[in-house]
Design a protein around this motif. Structure first.
Motif, PDB file in Angstrom:
ATOM      1  N   LEU A 142      -0.589   4.970   0.870  1.00 56.03           N
ATOM      2  CA  LEU A 142      -1.192   4.888   2.204  1.00 56.03           C
ATOM      3  C   LEU A 142      -0.148   4.514   3.260  1.00 56.03           C
ATOM      4  O   LEU A 142      -0.120   5.105   4.345  1.00 56.03           O
ATOM      5  CB  LEU A 142      -2.340   3.861   2.192  1.00 56.03           C
ATOM      6  N   ASP A 143       0.714   3.558   2.937  1.00 55.21           N
ATOM      7  CA  ASP A 143       1.725   3.142   3.910  1.00 55.21           C
ATOM      8  C   ASP A 143       2.734   4.264   4.178  1.00 55.21           C
ATOM      9  O   ASP A 143       3.252   4.392   5.291  1.00 55.21           O
ATOM     10  CB  ASP A 143       2.446   1.875   3.436  1.00 55.21           C
ATOM     11  N   ASN A 144       3.026   5.072   3.159  1.00 59.29           N
ATOM     12  CA  ASN A 144       3.872   6.237   3.380  1.00 59.29           C
ATOM     13  C   ASN A 144       3.255   7.161   4.428  1.00 59.29           C
ATOM     14  O   ASN A 144       3.936   7.650   5.315  1.00 59.29           O
ATOM     15  CB  ASN A 144       4.054   7.021   2.071  1.00 59.29           C
ATOM     16  N   VAL A 145       1.940   7.374   4.290  1.00 64.00           N
ATOM     17  CA  VAL A 145       1.255   8.298   5.194  1.00 64.00           C
ATOM     18  C   VAL A 145       1.095   7.681   6.585  1.00 64.00           C
ATOM     19  O   VAL A 145       1.186   8.364   7.598  1.00 64.00           O
ATOM     20  CB  VAL A 145      -0.123   8.700   4.620  1.00 64.00           C
ATOM     21  N   ARG A 182       1.728  15.580  -3.382  1.00 63.65           N
ATOM     22  CA  ARG A 182       0.533  15.674  -2.539  1.00 63.65           C
ATOM     23  C   ARG A 182       0.517  14.559  -1.495  1.00 63.65           C
ATOM     24  O   ARG A 182       0.092  14.772  -0.360  1.00 63.65           O
ATOM     25  CB  ARG A 182      -0.721  15.634  -3.418  1.00 63.65           C
ATOM     26  N   VAL A 183       0.994  13.352  -1.880  1.00 66.69           N
ATOM     27  CA  VAL A 183       1.128  12.281  -0.882  1.00 66.69           C
ATOM     28  C   VAL A 183       2.116  12.712   0.205  1.00 66.69           C
ATOM     29  O   VAL A 183       1.889  12.498   1.402  1.00 66.69           O
ATOM     30  CB  VAL A 183       1.602  10.960  -1.533  1.00 66.69           C
ATOM     31  N   ALA A 184       3.201  13.364  -0.223  1.00 69.92           N
ATOM     32  CA  ALA A 184       4.210  13.807   0.745  1.00 69.92           C
ATOM     33  C   ALA A 184       3.613  14.836   1.714  1.00 69.92           C
ATOM     34  O   ALA A 184       3.957  14.852   2.899  1.00 69.92           O
ATOM     35  CB  ALA A 184       5.423  14.391   0.020  1.00 69.92           C
ATOM     36  N   ILE A 185       2.731  15.670   1.214  1.00 74.18           N
ATOM     37  CA  ILE A 185       2.063  16.643   2.092  1.00 74.18           C
ATOM     38  C   ILE A 185       1.176  15.908   3.093  1.00 74.18           C
ATOM     39  O   ILE A 185       1.193  16.192   4.297  1.00 74.18           O
ATOM     40  CB  ILE A 185       1.244  17.657   1.267  1.00 74.18           C
TER      41      ILE A 185
END
Lengths: 242, 214
Positions: A97-100, A146-149
Motif C-alpha cells: 500500500l505504501d508503495n502505491v 501487479r503492485v508495481a502496475i
C-alpha cells in the motif's frame, strides 16, 4: 487523438547507436506493442518517452508536452506517464500500500486518507486488496509486478509504459500479470508495451511495431505484422520466437 | 594514595572523559560522514575527486600523528587547542573520512532500478534520496557504523598521549604511583572499554533485526 508521438528520435551512447531514427504515434486508448530482438532499442524508446533517457535528436510529444523542452518539468511529464519495469523495482522498505501511496502523497499532494483510498482501490483492482500490508519480499513475482502496475496507475497517467513486464516471471505466472494488462486495455488505457508475449500482442495489441537495429522495420495491426509480415527481418524474427 | 579501591574515583572520572570524547567524536564523524557521503554519492565525478583526495588523506595518516599535529603543531600558527579539542577533532576528522565512505558506499549499493522507479513516479532528486534510497541505505550503514564507533572508543585512548585525563591516563597515573596494582587496574580498564562497546554492538544487532523487513 495522439497521446504519444515520436518524430525522428535518435539516441547514441558514444559510437553505439541505439535509436537510429524512430517515428511512431500512439493514439488515445491504443495498445501499442513493440517487439524485436534484444538490443534493438525497444526499452530505450520507452525510457526516452518519460525522460529517463535524454534523446540526442528528434522530438517526442507526450500529451502535448515536449520531452525536449527544458520548460517542461520532469514532474509534469512523469505525472502523465506510468512505467512498469521488468524487475518490478518496488520499494522494499515500504508495504504494498505504501508503495502505491507514495507518489500520490508526495507528487500529487493528496492527503493521507485520499491516497489510502486510492491505493486500496488500485490494489483491489489488480487483485491484491488483501496484500496491502505485505512487504514486496513477502509477495511472489507476479504479485509484485501487479503492485508495481497499481503504483504506476496511482499517478493517473495518460499513458502506461510496460518494459518487458513479464520477462522476469516464471512462465506459469505471467498469466496473472497479462490478465491485469488486458483488463487495462479493455478500459481503454493507452499502453505502450515492449514485450516478448506474441500471444498478448496478437490478442490485445491494436498496433504492433517490429524494431531491429534502432529503426522501425515494420508496423501495423497485429494481423498484418504478426500474421502476414512483409519484411524478411520480421519473418525471421517471428520464426524464432513463435 | 595507594590500593585498588582508591583508584576508582579517578578511573570513573577518566571513564567519563573517554565517553565524552568518543561521543562527541562520533557525532562529528556521523555529521561529516553523511554530509560528504551524500555529496559524493550524488555529485558528478569532478566534484567527488577533491573530496575523495581529502578522504584518502585522512585514511592514510596515523591518528596519533594527526593528534600531535593538532595539539603541538597548530599552536605555532596561533591556534591554541586543548588536548580534549585536539583529540575530538582528530578522531572526528579521521572517523568522518571513514564514515563518508560508509555512507557513499551504502547509497551507491542501492540498485539503480530504485532510483529509476522513483524518478518515473515523478519524485524529485531529494525526494528520491530521502524517501527511497536513504531508508534502504541506512540499514546497510548500521553494521559498519557500529564498527566505526568501536574504533573511535578504542582510539580515544591515544588522547592520553596529549595530556587528556581519559580512562587510560587515569589508570596510568595511578599505577605510576602504585605499580603493585598494575594488573587489577589495567584489567579493569580493559573491561571498561569492552563494556562501552559491547552494548552498542548488542543494540545494533537488535536494530538490524528490527529493520530487517521480512
Amino acid at each position: 487523438m495522439t497521446i504519444v508521438s515520436l518524430a525522428h528520435v535518435k539516441k547514441s551512447y558514444g559510437a553505439h547507436t541505439v535509436l537510429a531514427d524512430i517515428s511512431l504515434d500512439v493514439g488515445q486508448g491504443e495498445v501499442c506493442c513493440i517487439i524485436g530482438p534484444s538490443g534493438s532499442g525497444k526499452s530505450t524508446v520507452l525510457r526516452c518517452i518519460n525522460r529517463l533517457v535524454p534523446i540526442d535528436a528528434g522530438e517526442i510529444i507526450v500529451d502535448g508536452l515536449s520531452v525536449t523542452d527544458p520548460g517542461v518539468s520532469d514532474v509534469a511529464l512523469r505525472r502523465r506517464v506510468g512505467m512498469v519495469f521488468q524487475q518490478f523495482n518496488l520499494f522494499p522498505h515500504l508495504t504494498a500500500l505504501d508503495n502505491v501511496m507514495l507518489a500520490p502523497r508526495k507528487v500529487r499532494g493528496l492527503d493521507a486518507a485520499a491516497a489510502r483510498e486510492l491505493g486500496l482501490g488500485l490494489l483491489a483492482k489488480v487483485g491484491l486488496g488483501e496484500k496491502a500490508a505485505s512487504y514486496p519480499a513477502q509477495l511472489s513475482g507476479g504479485q509484485q509486478q501487479r503492485v508495481a502496475i497499481a503504483r504506476a496507475l496511482a499517478m493517473e497517467p495518460r499513458v502506461m509504459l510496460f518494459d518487458e513486464a513479464t520477462s522476469a516471471l516464471d512462465p506459469e505466472i505471467t498469466g496473472e500479470v497479462l490478465a491485469v494488462m488486458k483488463q487495462l486495455a479493455r478500459e481503454h488505457i493507452t499502453m505502450i508495451c515492449v514485450t516478448h508475449e506474441m500471444g498478448f500482442a496478437r490478442e490485445v495489441g491494436t498496433h504492433v511495431i517490429f524494431m531491429d537495429g534502432g529503426v522501425v522495420v515494420e508496423e501495423g495491426p497485429p494481423s498484418e505484422v504478426l500474421g502476414a509480415p512483409k519484411h524478411e527481418r520480421t519473418r525471421s524474427f517471428l520464426a524464432k520466437v513463435l | 594514595m595507594h590500593g585498588y579501591a582508591s583508584a576508582l574515583p579517578a578511573l570513573l572520572r577518566g571513564l567519563g572523559v573517554t565517553f565524552a570524547i568518543a561521543s562527541v567524536a562520533m557525532i562529528v564523524a556521523v555529521v561529516l560522514g553523511f554530509a560528504f557521503g551524500i555529496v559524493r554519492s550524488q555529485a558528478p565525478r569532478a566534484f567527488d575527486l577533491p573530496i575523495l583526495a581529502v578522504v584518502e588523506f585522512f585514511r592514510g595518516i596515523p591518528l596519533l600523528v594527526l593528534m600531535y599535529f593538532l595539539f603541538f603543531g597548530l599552536p605555532q600558527l596561533g591556534v591554541r587547542t586543548s588536548g580534549g579539542v585536539a583529540a575530538v577533532a582528530a578522531l572526528g576528522l579521521y572517523a568522518g573520512a571513514l564514515g563518508s565512505e560508509i555512507v557513499r558506499g551504502a547509497i551507491v549499493s542501492i540498485p539503480r532500478g530504485q532510483r529509476e522507479a522513483a524518478a518515473a513516479l515523478g519524485l524529485g532528486r531529494a525526494q528520491s534520496l530521502g524517501l527511497v534510497i536513504l531508508p534502504q541505505a541506512l540499514r546497510r550503514m548500521l553494521p559498519p557504523f557500529v564498527a566505526l564507533f568501536a574504533l573511535i572508543v578504542e582510539s580515544s585512548s591515544l588522547a592520553s598521549l596529549i595530556g587528556v585525563s581519559d580512562l587510560l591516563e587515569a589508570a596510568r597515573q595511578h599505577v605510576e604511583s602504585d605499580d603493585a596494582v598494575a594488573l587489577p587496574i589495567y584489567l579493569t580498564v580493559l573491561v571498561a572499554y569492552f563494556l562501552i562497546n559491547f552494548p552498542v554492538s548488542l543494540l545494533s544487532r537488535r536494530l538490524e533485526r528490527r529493520l530487517a523487513r521480512p
